[in-house]
Design a protein around this motif. Sequence first.
Motif, PDB file in Angstrom:
ATOM      1  N   GLY A  76       0.815  -1.214   0.000  1.00  0.00           N
ATOM      2  CA  GLY A  76       0.000   0.000   0.000  1.00  0.00           C
ATOM      3  C   GLY A  76       0.843   1.255   0.000  1.00  0.00           C
ATOM      4  N   LYS A  77       1.950   1.217   0.738  1.00  0.00           N
ATOM      5  CA  LYS A  77       2.872   2.371   0.752  1.00  0.00           C
ATOM      6  C   LYS A  77       3.471   2.583  -0.633  1.00  0.00           C
ATOM      7  N   LYS A  78       3.831   1.487  -1.283  1.00  0.00           N
ATOM      8  CA  LYS A  78       4.378   1.576  -2.639  1.00  0.00           C
ATOM      9  C   LYS A  78       3.305   2.066  -3.616  1.00  0.00           C
ATOM     10  N   ALA A  79       2.093   1.544  -3.481  1.00  0.00           N
ATOM     11  CA  ALA A  79       0.995   1.959  -4.354  1.00  0.00           C
ATOM     12  C   ALA A  79       0.681   3.451  -4.165  1.00  0.00           C
ATOM     13  N   LEU A  80       0.720   3.918  -2.929  1.00  0.00           N
ATOM     14  CA  LEU A  80       0.474   5.333  -2.642  1.00  0.00           C
ATOM     15  C   LEU A  80       1.505   6.198  -3.360  1.00  0.00           C
ATOM     16  N   GLU A  81       2.757   5.831  -3.219  1.00  0.00           N
ATOM     17  CA  GLU A  81       3.828   6.583  -3.884  1.00  0.00           C
ATOM     18  C   GLU A  81       3.629   6.576  -5.404  1.00  0.00           C
ATOM     19  N   ASP A  82       3.370   5.410  -5.967  1.00  0.00           N
ATOM     20  CA  ASP A  82       3.161   5.292  -7.418  1.00  0.00           C
ATOM     21  C   ASP A  82       1.978   6.131  -7.878  1.00  0.00           C
ATOM     22  N   GLU A  83       0.889   6.106  -7.117  1.00  0.00           N
ATOM     23  CA  GLU A  83      -0.306   6.850  -7.509  1.00  0.00           C
ATOM     24  C   GLU A  83      -0.100   8.361  -7.428  1.00  0.00           C
ATOM     25  N   ILE A  84       0.688   8.810  -6.468  1.00  0.00           N
ATOM     26  CA  ILE A  84       0.987  10.247  -6.388  1.00  0.00           C
ATOM     27  C   ILE A  84       1.757  10.669  -7.641  1.00  0.00           C
ATOM     28  N   TYR A  85       2.775   9.905  -8.003  1.00  0.00           N
ATOM     29  CA  TYR A  85       3.532  10.223  -9.217  1.00  0.00           C
ATOM     30  C   TYR A  85       2.640  10.171 -10.459  1.00  0.00           C
ATOM     31  N   THR A  86       1.829   9.141 -10.557  1.00  0.00           N
ATOM     32  CA  THR A  86       0.948   8.991 -11.717  1.00  0.00           C
ATOM     33  C   THR A  86      -0.050  10.138 -11.813  1.00  0.00           C
ATOM     34  N   SER A  87      -0.604  10.545 -10.672  1.00  0.00           N
ATOM     35  CA  SER A  87      -1.580  11.634 -10.709  1.00  0.00           C
ATOM     36  C   SER A  87      -0.936  12.932 -11.179  1.00  0.00           C
ATOM     37  N   PHE A  88       0.304  13.189 -10.770  1.00  0.00           N
ATOM     38  CA  PHE A  88       0.999  14.392 -11.229  1.00  0.00           C
ATOM     39  C   PHE A  88       1.355  14.282 -12.708  1.00  0.00           C
ATOM     40  N   LYS A  89       1.777  13.108 -13.125  1.00  0.00           N
ATOM     41  CA  LYS A  89       2.161  12.914 -14.525  1.00  0.00           C
ATOM     42  C   LYS A  89       0.959  13.092 -15.457  1.00  0.00           C
ATOM     43  N   ASN A  90      -0.212  12.635 -15.036  1.00  0.00           N
ATOM     44  CA  ASN A  90      -1.407  12.648 -15.896  1.00  0.00           C
ATOM     45  C   ASN A  90      -2.402  13.745 -15.547  1.00  0.00           C
ATOM     46  N   ALA A  91      -2.014  14.692 -14.723  1.00  0.00           N
ATOM     47  CA  ALA A  91      -2.951  15.710 -14.241  1.00  0.00           C
ATOM     48  C   ALA A  91      -3.541  16.529 -15.386  1.00  0.00           C
ATOM     49  N   LYS A  92      -4.845  16.723 -15.318  1.00  0.00           N
ATOM     50  CA  LYS A  92      -5.539  17.593 -16.274  1.00  0.00           C
ATOM     51  C   LYS A  92      -5.743  18.981 -15.672  1.00  0.00           C
ATOM     52  N   ILE A 104       2.415  15.008  -0.536  1.00  0.00           N
ATOM     53  CA  ILE A 104       3.639  15.178  -1.318  1.00  0.00           C
ATOM     54  C   ILE A 104       4.904  14.993  -0.492  1.00  0.00           C
ATOM     55  N   ASP A 105       4.782  15.048   0.831  1.00  0.00           N
ATOM     56  CA  ASP A 105       5.954  14.821   1.666  1.00  0.00           C
ATOM     57  C   ASP A 105       6.434  13.371   1.599  1.00  0.00           C
ATOM     58  N   LEU A 106       5.645  12.490   1.033  1.00  0.00           N
ATOM     59  CA  LEU A 106       5.998  11.073   0.969  1.00  0.00           C
ATOM     60  C   LEU A 106       6.794  10.704  -0.280  1.00  0.00           C
ATOM     61  N   VAL A 107       6.975  11.671  -1.189  1.00  0.00           N
ATOM     62  CA  VAL A 107       7.638  11.374  -2.460  1.00  0.00           C
ATOM     63  C   VAL A 107       8.712  12.419  -2.776  1.00  0.00           C
ATOM     64  N   ASP A 108       9.412  12.193  -3.873  1.00  0.00           N
ATOM     65  CA  ASP A 108      10.463  13.100  -4.331  1.00  0.00           C
ATOM     66  C   ASP A 108       9.822  14.332  -4.984  1.00  0.00           C
ATOM     67  N   LYS A 109       9.950  15.479  -4.332  1.00  0.00           N
ATOM     68  CA  LYS A 109       9.310  16.703  -4.823  1.00  0.00           C
ATOM     69  C   LYS A 109       9.920  17.201  -6.135  1.00  0.00           C
ATOM     70  N   SER A 110      11.196  16.926  -6.359  1.00  0.00           N
ATOM     71  CA  SER A 110      11.813  17.367  -7.620  1.00  0.00           C
ATOM     72  C   SER A 110      11.201  16.611  -8.804  1.00  0.00           C
ATOM     73  N   ARG A 111      10.839  15.367  -8.595  1.00  0.00           N
ATOM     74  CA  ARG A 111      10.176  14.595  -9.655  1.00  0.00           C
ATOM     75  C   ARG A 111       8.782  15.162  -9.921  1.00  0.00           C
ATOM     76  N   LEU A 112       8.079  15.540  -8.847  1.00  0.00           N
ATOM     77  CA  LEU A 112       6.767  16.163  -9.018  1.00  0.00           C
ATOM     78  C   LEU A 112       6.905  17.496  -9.735  1.00  0.00           C
ATOM     79  N   ALA A 113       7.951  18.255  -9.403  1.00  0.00           N
ATOM     80  CA  ALA A 113       8.181  19.556 -10.045  1.00  0.00           C
ATOM     81  C   ALA A 113       8.354  19.379 -11.553  1.00  0.00           C
ATOM     82  N   PHE A 114       9.036  18.323 -11.944  1.00  0.00           N
ATOM     83  CA  PHE A 114       9.206  18.034 -13.373  1.00  0.00           C
ATOM     84  C   PHE A 114       7.848  17.848 -14.045  1.00  0.00           C
TER      85      PHE A 114
END
Length: 179
Positions: A76-92, A104-114
């Motif tokens: 679940g922790k891995k899925a949460l991280e993956d889903e946060i990245y996916t939601s940012f990548k596919n955001a409308k 967002i504190d659970l993931v790499d913010k520089s990747r989200l910034a990209f």
Amino acid sequence: MSLQIFILGVLNKAEHHPYDVKKMILDNTDNVVNITDGNLYYNFDVLLKKGHIEKAQVVQTDNRPEKTTYRITDSGKKALEDEIYTSFKNAKTVLSLYASIAFIDLVDKSRLAFFVEEAMEKLHKRIDMVESKLAAKKIPDGLTKKQLSYGRFIATHTLDTLHTELKAYEALLDILRSE
């Protein structure tokens, strides 16, 4: 998936009963999120079947139904991280990121910034396209001046909305870069 992101994110911090999770979501989103009990329990069931959460404790008190608390699993922790990245990548829209932004504190913010920068590039292109259409003086074949004025209204509203969205992404990018 945004409700599942909320559920996993809340359970990532501590064990909770579904009703507690619902209350936290509503409190932390100023009741913007519409959650029915059926939808909430359905999503808990989906996460349970996927192995992303597990029952932590079942408590039975006098004359009350059983109360089950849940906790997040390693998957679940891995899925949460993956889903946060996916939601940012596919955001409308930024609105579609509300659940992910809360964690967002659970993931790499520089990747989200990209991903936010990519979304901003797309918005700039859409803004340029709408502005060029608004700048056109010629009435397209088959349209009356009245129809053209309606079209200009819609394009102007679209442009205003795009600028508002861009401003929100800029603020989000500032947050991601400042931490």
